[in-house]
Enzyme design. Structure first.
Site, PDB file in Angstrom:
ATOM      1  N   ASP A   1      -2.223   6.268  -3.496  1.00 23.43           N
ATOM      2  CA  ASP A   1      -1.192   5.580  -2.715  1.00 23.43           C
ATOM      3  C   ASP A   1      -0.694   4.393  -3.550  1.00 23.43           C
ATOM      4  O   ASP A   1      -1.128   4.216  -4.690  1.00 23.43           O
ATOM      5  CB  ASP A   1      -1.743   5.153  -1.347  1.00 23.43           C
ATOM      6  CG  ASP A   1      -2.756   4.045  -1.450  1.00 23.43           C
ATOM      7  OD1 ASP A   1      -3.510   4.025  -2.443  1.00 23.43           O
ATOM      8  OD2 ASP A   1      -2.793   3.168  -0.568  1.00 23.43           O
TER       9      ASP A   1
ATOM     10  N   ASP B   1      -5.995   2.282  -3.690  1.00 27.37           N
ATOM     11  CA  ASP B   1      -7.326   2.204  -3.068  1.00 27.37           C
ATOM     12  C   ASP B   1      -7.689   3.565  -2.455  1.00 27.37           C
ATOM     13  O   ASP B   1      -8.829   3.803  -2.097  1.00 27.37           O
ATOM     14  CB  ASP B   1      -7.468   1.050  -2.057  1.00 27.37           C
ATOM     15  CG  ASP B   1      -6.408   1.048  -0.971  1.00 27.37           C
ATOM     16  OD1 ASP B   1      -5.509   1.922  -1.004  1.00 27.37           O
ATOM     17  OD2 ASP B   1      -6.479   0.167  -0.094  1.00 27.37           O
TER      18      ASP B   1
ATOM     19  N   SER C   1       0.812  -1.217   0.000  1.00 29.06           N
ATOM     20  CA  SER C   1       0.000   0.000   0.000  1.00 29.06           C
ATOM     21  C   SER C   1       0.848   1.271   0.000  1.00 29.06           C
ATOM     22  O   SER C   1       1.583   1.513  -0.935  1.00 29.06           O
ATOM     23  CB  SER C   1      -0.969  -0.053   1.181  1.00 29.06           C
ATOM     24  OG  SER C   1      -1.900   0.998   1.110  1.00 29.06           O
TER      25      SER C   1
ATOM     26  N   ASP D   1      -1.196   1.265  -3.856  1.00 31.48           N
ATOM     27  CA  ASP D   1      -2.062   0.247  -4.483  1.00 31.48           C
ATOM     28  C   ASP D   1      -3.396   0.841  -4.944  1.00 31.48           C
ATOM     29  O   ASP D   1      -4.327   0.101  -5.277  1.00 31.48           O
ATOM     30  CB  ASP D   1      -2.272  -0.967  -3.574  1.00 31.48           C
ATOM     31  CG  ASP D   1      -3.029  -0.642  -2.299  1.00 31.48           C
ATOM     32  OD1 ASP D   1      -3.042   0.532  -1.872  1.00 31.48           O
ATOM     33  OD2 ASP D   1      -3.640  -1.572  -1.725  1.00 31.48           O
TER      34      ASP D   1
HETATM   35 MG    MG Z   1      -3.674   1.434  -0.006  1.00 31.39          MG
END
Ligand code: MG
Length: 459
Positions: A241, A245, A100, A243
């Site tokens: 960020d 999300d 992340s 990844d």
């Molecule tokens: Mg994330």
């Protein structure tokens, strides 16, 4: 009979994370694959972010899954919410290799349930038990799983978002995307282009060394994005960020939009069409409640962590409640008609629709939101839970909330004191109308904390 508290040993609220090759080794990842394959037999979709250790770890994960007889569908490099969408639509489970927002040397695994949500606490404890269980055997040659690549499936995710905006609200709008060299390089620009936007990018080439900025989209790291927004008269800049999300924004004047204000703006937008509940953790600013209540909506608070928000949203809906939106004050927003997880691509797309409908600039919309002040501090101490217990007694006459740690609620101000589950520290947060009120409550709590800790260390 004493009840034994079973706790997670490896996984946190967002999976397992650590420094690649040190804590996050191929051996551990193989064990995770084997445990997941034992727990969720069937077809498992896997994917990863752009980190350099990704290929090492995903191959170990796949080996563990295949060895237990699972069929593996490798979706390649893609955002976590894209893999979550794919799992929800097609498969018995999933696993994402990502750390992340952590720095480049980190990596980790997020486990995805068949409904696309991240694995909850009870199931994770079961998974960990299997992980430490050496007896689970590997399958023989004629029972091992098969592997296919399905790099095209990410297109289904892009389409699932773009089809929600058939009116192409981005026509005539210039936007700048900063995917931070992460997996959204191939998704967010495509989504915004399909909405009719003219899209420019910065850090738009996938690169696991993150040459342009760190995976956490902090105001300092987004100076390049802000400059590009200003130079091109763009409506906004959006950054993810590691990844994707989460989405954070830079407004048309090049200023970073504080994430609680971002959340508030989306709440305002969603509440224009529907009435219902907004779900968010106890750590979110009171600003959300102010905006929601003004629009005739309610707020339901959960423990800190997006998984608790997502699960609560789903449970409320299943029990006949109307839930219209969810999210955290960190740019992680959940659109329940799309899927029950934070989704950076969906957030970026909805910003286009929000601005098109308001016919206003992002900076002017932000300037009209009530101003709040949030103060955050970490205190190192091994006595986290005892400290909270003592504060609980001290503030017994106040309005208290025990959803997560201790929340002391004044009329329009609150303080939240939480002990970390993984480190010897306590987090203090104060949210207030203005700096003076916030600092007064913060200093009061800080004094109480140091008095209690002094007594404890003198024992
Ligand atoms: Mg994330």
């Amino acid at each position: 009979m004493a009840i034994k508290m079973v706790q997670k040993r490896l996984f946190g609220t967002n999976g397992v994370r650590g420094i690649a090759g040190k804590e996050m080794t191929p051996e551990l990842t193989l064990k995770i694959g084997k445990a997941l394959g034992t727990m969720r037999p069937g077809k498992i979709a896997v994917g990863r972010d752009t980190r350099t250790s990704g290929p090492v770890l995903i191959n170990a994960l796949k080996a563990g899954l295949l060895a237990t007889g699972c069929d593996v569908v490798d979706c390649g490099i893609l955002p976590t919410p894209a893999l979550q969408y794919i799992v929800k639509e097609h498969y018995e489970g999933g696993a994402m290799i990502t750390a992340s927002h952590n720095p480049p040397e980190y990596n980790g695994v997020k486990i995805i349930e068949p409904d696309g949500t991240e694995m909850g606490d009870e199931e994770t404890i079961c998974l960990e038990e299997l992980l430490f269980d050496k007896s689970a055997p590997f399958k023989q040659w004629d029972e091992v799983g098969t592997e296919v690549n399905a790099l095209h499936l990410v297109d289904e995710y892009i389409h699932a978002i773009t089809k929600q905006f058939p009116e192409k609200p981005g026509k005539g709008m210039t936007v700048v995307v900063d995917p931070g060299s992460g997996p959204a390089c191939h998704t967010t620009p495509a989504i915004l282009q399909a909405l009719g936007c003219k899209v420019l990018t910065i850090n738009g080439v996938m690169d696991g060394t993150f040459p342009g900025r760190m995976p956490e989209p902090s105001p300092e790291g987004l100076k390049g994005l802000a400059a590009l927004v200003l130079a091109n008269n763009a409506a906004f800049g959006v950054a993810h960020d590691g990844d994707a999300d989460r989405s954070v924004f830079v407004d048309d004047k090049g200023f970073f939009v504080e994430e609680n204000q971002e959340f508030a703006l989306f709440v305002q937008h969603v509440c224009q069409n529907e009435r219902g509940a907004i779900v968010t953790p106890v750590s979110t600013s009171f600003l959300i409640e102010m905006i929601a209540k003004k629009a005739g909506c309610t707020v339901r608070y959960t423990q800190v962590g997006s998984i608790y928000v997502a699960r609560t949203m789903r449970e409320l809906i299943e029990t006949g409640n109307k839930v219209i939106f969810g999210g955290e004050g960190n740019g992680g927003l959940i659109f329940p008609d799309h899927q029950f997880c934070r989704d950076g691509g969906m957030t970026a797309a909805t910003m286009v629709s929000l601005l098109a409908r308001s016919k206003r600039s992002l900076s002017s919309l932000i300037s009209e939101l009530p101003q709040r002040r949030m103060i955050k501090e970490k205190i190192k101490t091994p006595y986290g839970s005892q400290l909270i217990e003592q504060l609980n007694q001290k503030y017994a006459r106040e309005s208290l909330d025990h959803t997560d740690g201790l929340k002391i609620k004044k009329e329009r101000t609150w303080a939240l004191i939480r002990a970390s589950g993984t480190e010897p520290l306590v987090r203090i947060m104060v949210d207030a109308d203005d700096c003076k009120t916030g600092l007064a409550l913060f200093e009061e709590i800080e004094t109480s904390v140091s008095e209690i800790l002094k007594k404890m260390s003198n024992r």
